[in-house]
Design a protein around this motif. Sequence first.
Motif, PDB file in Angstrom:
ATOM      1  N   HIS A 302       0.835  -1.201   0.000  1.00 29.61           N
ATOM      2  CA  HIS A 302       0.000   0.000   0.000  1.00 29.61           C
ATOM      3  C   HIS A 302       0.875   1.258   0.000  1.00 29.61           C
ATOM      4  O   HIS A 302       0.611   2.207  -0.752  1.00 29.61           O
ATOM      5  CB  HIS A 302      -0.918   0.005   1.231  1.00 29.61           C
ATOM      6  N   THR A 303       1.900   1.275   0.825  1.00 30.87           N
ATOM      7  CA  THR A 303       2.808   2.422   0.872  1.00 30.87           C
ATOM      8  C   THR A 303       3.405   2.694  -0.505  1.00 30.87           C
ATOM      9  O   THR A 303       3.439   3.835  -0.972  1.00 30.87           O
ATOM     10  CB  THR A 303       3.949   2.177   1.873  1.00 30.87           C
ATOM     11  N   ILE A 308       3.910   5.952  -5.525  1.00 30.20           N
ATOM     12  CA  ILE A 308       3.923   5.933  -6.998  1.00 30.20           C
ATOM     13  C   ILE A 308       2.797   6.788  -7.554  1.00 30.20           C
ATOM     14  O   ILE A 308       2.983   7.554  -8.509  1.00 30.20           O
ATOM     15  CB  ILE A 308       3.818   4.484  -7.502  1.00 30.20           C
ATOM     16  N   ALA A 309       1.607   6.696  -6.954  1.00 32.98           N
ATOM     17  CA  ALA A 309       0.458   7.488  -7.414  1.00 32.98           C
ATOM     18  C   ALA A 309       0.714   8.982  -7.267  1.00 32.98           C
ATOM     19  O   ALA A 309       0.179   9.800  -8.029  1.00 32.98           O
ATOM     20  CB  ALA A 309      -0.790   7.086  -6.635  1.00 32.98           C
ATOM     21  N   ALA A 316      13.305   7.002  -5.104  1.00 29.64           N
ATOM     22  CA  ALA A 316      12.690   7.441  -3.846  1.00 29.64           C
ATOM     23  C   ALA A 316      11.869   6.328  -3.211  1.00 29.64           C
ATOM     24  O   ALA A 316      11.933   6.103  -1.998  1.00 29.64           O
ATOM     25  CB  ALA A 316      11.803   8.660  -4.097  1.00 29.64           C
ATOM     26  N   VAL A 317      11.101   5.598  -4.025  1.00 35.20           N
ATOM     27  CA  VAL A 317      10.279   4.507  -3.497  1.00 35.20           C
ATOM     28  C   VAL A 317      11.177   3.399  -2.944  1.00 35.20           C
ATOM     29  O   VAL A 317      10.927   2.853  -1.864  1.00 35.20           O
ATOM     30  CB  VAL A 317       9.341   3.944  -4.585  1.00 35.20           C
ATOM     31  N   ALA A 318      12.240   3.085  -3.681  1.00 34.84           N
ATOM     32  CA  ALA A 318      13.166   2.044  -3.234  1.00 34.84           C
ATOM     33  C   ALA A 318      13.830   2.429  -1.920  1.00 34.84           C
ATOM     34  O   ALA A 318      13.984   1.597  -1.022  1.00 34.84           O
ATOM     35  CB  ALA A 318      14.220   1.779  -4.301  1.00 34.84           C
ATOM     36  N   ARG A 319      14.236   3.690  -1.792  1.00 30.92           N
ATOM     37  CA  ARG A 319      14.874   4.139  -0.555  1.00 30.92           C
ATOM     38  C   ARG A 319      13.907   4.064   0.628  1.00 30.92           C
ATOM     39  O   ARG A 319      14.278   3.655   1.724  1.00 30.92           O
ATOM     40  CB  ARG A 319      15.386   5.576  -0.734  1.00 30.92           C
ATOM     41  N   CYS A 328      12.774  -2.959  -6.705  1.00 30.41           N
ATOM     42  CA  CYS A 328      11.558  -2.154  -6.649  1.00 30.41           C
ATOM     43  C   CYS A 328      10.824  -2.194  -7.989  1.00 30.41           C
ATOM     44  O   CYS A 328       9.600  -2.367  -8.042  1.00 30.41           O
ATOM     45  CB  CYS A 328      11.916  -0.717  -6.283  1.00 30.41           C
ATOM     46  N   LEU A 329      11.567  -2.064  -9.074  1.00 32.39           N
ATOM     47  CA  LEU A 329      10.952  -2.125 -10.398  1.00 32.39           C
ATOM     48  C   LEU A 329      10.352  -3.492 -10.681  1.00 32.39           C
ATOM     49  O   LEU A 329       9.261  -3.609 -11.243  1.00 32.39           O
ATOM     50  CB  LEU A 329      11.991  -1.786 -11.464  1.00 32.39           C
TER      51      LEU A 329
END
Length: 361
Positions: A302-303, A308-309, A316-319, A328-329
């Motif tokens: 969910h996070t 991403i949305a 940034a999402v991976a960190r 992450c990809l």
Amino acid sequence: MSIAKRPSGKWRAQFHEFPGGPRRTKVFDRKGDAQRWLDEQRVNIARGEYVDPTRARQTTFDAHATAWMAAQPWRGSTRDKTESMYRTHIEPKFGVRPIGSLRTSELQAWATGLGATLAPSTVEGTYRLLSSILRAAVADRVIARSPADGVRLPRREAEIRVPLSVGEVVGVAENIVPELEVAVLVAAATGLRQGELFGITEDRVLWLKRELVIDRQLVTPSKGAPFFGPCKTARSTRTVPVTDEVLSLLAQHRQRFGAGDAGVVFHRDGGPWARNRAAARISDAATKAKVGVTGWHALRHHTASVLIAQGLGVTAVARMLGHSPAECLATYAHWWPNEDDQIRKAIARTWATSAAAAVCD
């Protein structure tokens, strides 16, 4: 190495694996066959490829697997999970068999059979464990080659994840035991793994900086006392930014329940939450809330979906999640919006004037 003629007229070839080592013998009808066999063994020993066939016949699969697993430098939770997988799916089928008796065809039939009842990811994990055990047997010169080589697994379709909505997360929080209500919301707002979440202690909450320090996780082995262990990977050690709302929730939780042993924020009557107990509680809450996706990891997804949305990139999402960008990809690529229109516009803006001028010329 030597060849001697026996009273029966047959020829006995013999050699020692190494000076002073066990003697290996074999009887042949013809001297030439005995010599060729000795020559083969001499070459195998020189190359370090010699395999004693008696070991493959006398060593059971379970004996080798148990010794191999005991020697692995696994963490407690990994060991529990791996040994459970072995005892459930591998040992009942192959445990009592001599390790040298396993054949590729029967391993293929076994893997295909697993695919009929288990998820492809579980089949793949179980096969990888079996394959690792057999590769170790090859390395130890117990068997000459691994019968797991060449086994084809059931096709694994790409997993399309559907993240929980904010409403669903709130529904889970409202239906879980009071001690874990804030834990659900914090997990959804930070993307922490279960062990990281339940390993948060008061000194890891940096109120003024609005950060959580994630440098360890709570490990609750099936045997023995819970303990703080290292994070899953080097990238998992990180600081996670949190909002004022999250800090407010943590403060309310602290006022209501206090801190547990060793300053643990989320606890059960002062003691740490065992992994299976916490998993059972969130599963029950999801059922009551009529949410199809269960488990603490669903809050982590969910996070990722929220970030991403809101337009955050892979780095940034991976960190935030303690992932590598590649990982992450691989997990969330299908959630990033299609950028074809942006690509067209970028090229059009760059080339429009030059292309028009070239045509006019």
